[in-house]
Motif scaffolding. Sequence first.
Motif, short mmCIF file in Angstrom:
data_model
loop_
_atom_site.label_atom_id
_atom_site.label_comp_id
_atom_site.label_asym_id
_atom_site.label_seq_id
_atom_site.Cartn_x
_atom_site.Cartn_y
_atom_site.Cartn_z
N TYR A 115 0.78 -0.93 0.09
CA TYR A 115 -0.47 -0.07 0.66
C TYR A 115 0.69 1.49 -0.20
N ASP A 116 0.23 1.88 -1.25
CA ASP A 116 1.17 3.17 -1.07
C ASP A 116 0.31 4.90 -0.60
N ARG A 117 -1.01 4.62 -1.43
CA ARG A 117 -1.55 5.71 -0.72
C ARG A 117 -3.45 5.57 -1.82
N THR A 118 -4.32 6.72 -1.40
CA THR A 118 -5.30 6.26 -1.43
C THR A 118 -5.78 7.86 -2.07
N THR A 119 -6.55 7.82 -3.53
CA THR A 119 -6.44 8.48 -4.40
C THR A 119 -8.60 8.76 -4.15
N ASP A 120 -8.65 9.78 -4.83
CA ASP A 120 -10.18 10.54 -4.24
C ASP A 120 -10.91 10.69 -5.78
N SER A 121 -11.60 11.25 -6.06
CA SER A 121 -12.48 11.03 -7.54
C SER A 121 -11.25 11.95 -8.50
N GLY A 122 -11.73 11.48 -9.41
CA GLY A 122 -11.29 12.84 -10.90
C GLY A 122 -10.00 11.67 -11.23
N MET A 123 -9.26 12.79 -11.95
CA MET A 123 -7.46 12.69 -13.02
C MET A 123 -6.65 12.29 -12.15
N ASN A 124 -5.78 11.27 -12.23
CA ASN A 124 -5.19 10.68 -11.15
C ASN A 124 -3.74 10.18 -11.62
N PHE A 125 -2.44 10.30 -11.40
CA PHE A 125 -1.30 9.91 -11.91
C PHE A 125 -0.28 8.92 -11.14
N LYS A 126 -0.04 7.78 -12.04
CA LYS A 126 1.11 6.95 -11.30
C LYS A 126 2.26 6.71 -12.16
N PHE A 127 2.76 5.57 -11.58
CA PHE A 127 3.85 5.28 -12.83
C PHE A 127 3.26 3.54 -13.03
N PRO A 128 3.75 3.84 -14.47
CA PRO A 128 2.67 2.34 -14.70
C PRO A 128 3.65 0.91 -14.41
N ALA A 129 2.51 -0.04 -14.63
CA ALA A 129 2.61 -1.25 -14.02
C ALA A 129 3.55 -1.78 -14.75
N PRO A 130 4.64 -2.27 -13.75
CA PRO A 130 3.67 -3.47 -13.05
C PRO A 130 4.98 -2.49 -11.94
N ILE A 131 4.80 -0.96 -11.99
CA ILE A 131 5.28 -0.77 -10.14
C ILE A 131 4.74 -0.42 -9.46
N GLU A 132 3.58 0.71 -10.29
CA GLU A 132 2.26 1.11 -9.62
C GLU A 132 0.80 0.63 -9.82
N THR A 133 -0.24 -0.46 -9.19
CA THR A 133 -1.46 -0.65 -9.34
C THR A 133 -2.24 0.36 -8.70
N VAL A 134 -3.05 0.09 -9.16
CA VAL A 134 -4.63 0.47 -8.83
C VAL A 134 -6.05 0.07 -8.24
N ILE A 135 -6.24 -0.15 -7.46
CA ILE A 135 -7.61 -0.73 -7.00
C ILE A 135 -8.86 -0.22 -6.64
N ARG A 136 -9.81 0.30 -8.01
CA ARG A 136 -11.26 1.13 -7.42
C ARG A 136 -12.09 -0.25 -6.44
N ASN A 137 -12.69 0.97 -5.94
CA ASN A 137 -13.88 0.33 -5.01
C ASN A 137 -14.49 1.55 -4.39
N GLN A 138 -16.13 1.31 -5.02
CA GLN A 138 -17.28 1.78 -4.32
C GLN A 138 -16.93 2.31 -2.65
N PHE A 139 -17.35 3.66 -2.35
CA PHE A 139 -16.97 4.58 -0.91
C PHE A 139 -18.00 4.78 -1.00
N THR A 140 -19.37 5.72 -0.98
CA THR A 140 -20.45 5.72 -0.69
C THR A 140 -21.33 4.79 -0.81
N GLU A 141 -21.42 3.76 -1.67
CA GLU A 141 -22.00 2.51 -1.90
C GLU A 141 -22.51 2.21 -0.22
N VAL A 142 -24.00 1.89 -0.66
CA VAL A 142 -24.74 0.86 0.95
C VAL A 142 -25.05 -0.10 0.56
N ARG A 143 -24.24 -1.62 1.36
CA ARG A 143 -24.24 -2.56 0.50
C ARG A 143 -25.28 -3.32 2.55
#
Length: 382
Positions: A115-143
Amino acid sequence: MPWNDNSGGGGGPWGSGGGNNNPNNPWGQRPNNNGGGGGRGPEGPDLDDVVRDLQRMFGGLFGGKGSDNDNAGGPGLFGLLLVALAALIVWLFIGQAVYFIQPGEKGVVMRFGAYDRTTDSGMNFKFPAPIETVIRNQFTEVRNVEIGRTDEESLMLTRDENIVDIDFTVQWRVDSRDPENGVRNFEFNVLDPAVAVKAVAESAMREIVGTTDLQPIITTGRTEVAASAKEIIQRTLDEYQAGVEILDVQLTYADPPAGDVVVAFRDVDSARQDRERFVLDARAYANQVVPEARGNAARMLEEAQGYRDSQIARAEGDAARFTQIYDEYVQAPEVTRRRMYLETMENVLRDSELIILDEQGGAVPYLPLDRLGNARNTQGGN
């Protein structure tokens, strides 16, 4: 054989070698640089010439030798830079160095799998794979997690040893109280958050039901039961650092179980009501009898106290009167004795109908002596 050329010096499918002309060669004749063997055949590309041309072109591009007498310098370095730039662009594109997070989502960026950081909605930058990868998750979804679909989940034992059938729903989402750590804990601390929420919720509900009587659970105490369960579920998940926020716990069904258990439950409930009725009747009887008994006891004590006081007073009075009579007797024995005799006879004959007449006094014939006694009794009573 159709590929054989018997008129030439050497046979083969591509024509004869050397300087001999072969009209059956599909690629045409190779030019004769040595001046022997006749002239050129029909115009056409030669395979060896094509290979040599490609070698010269790529050799000049990368700074090699394009021919025997040419050396490529600057153009080779420029070509290398172009290739490197193209490879970099392709790598950035394939590795998704620029990524977008949709509204309501959070992005968890991992660098080399950590784990390195958490990013908010919008356009973001990261090092290309396989250096950095991103996992998206619904933050406001009620389950929702529903518990009670099977008997193993829904049947619970209450504090008063009754069985209750409970169905309830737990609403949850990724922890928004601490967005960064909540998303991180949600992704890495629990393998399956939904399963964890369901297990913790069932355990918490069993704890609440086990410390509560049946009647509040199935009537007016549902809100309190749900609120207590929500508190225990949230506290337990916080201890696990699961990154889960419990929004609400709703009891959708809470009744005694169906079937034969209902009959047994009704029998138990009827017996309990009979017991309560007997206890109330006993208390009512006790409330009636005990005060009456206490009143009788108090009255008897007061009567005994009064009798004791009266007897003591009478005894003291008799003793004092006896002392006074004795003093008078000492002074005048005959008179005192005569008086005592008369007073005694008066007390003895007071209620008697007997009339004693003096012999010397005589009697009046018309005097109703029996009525005289009655009149005397009436006057004495008044």
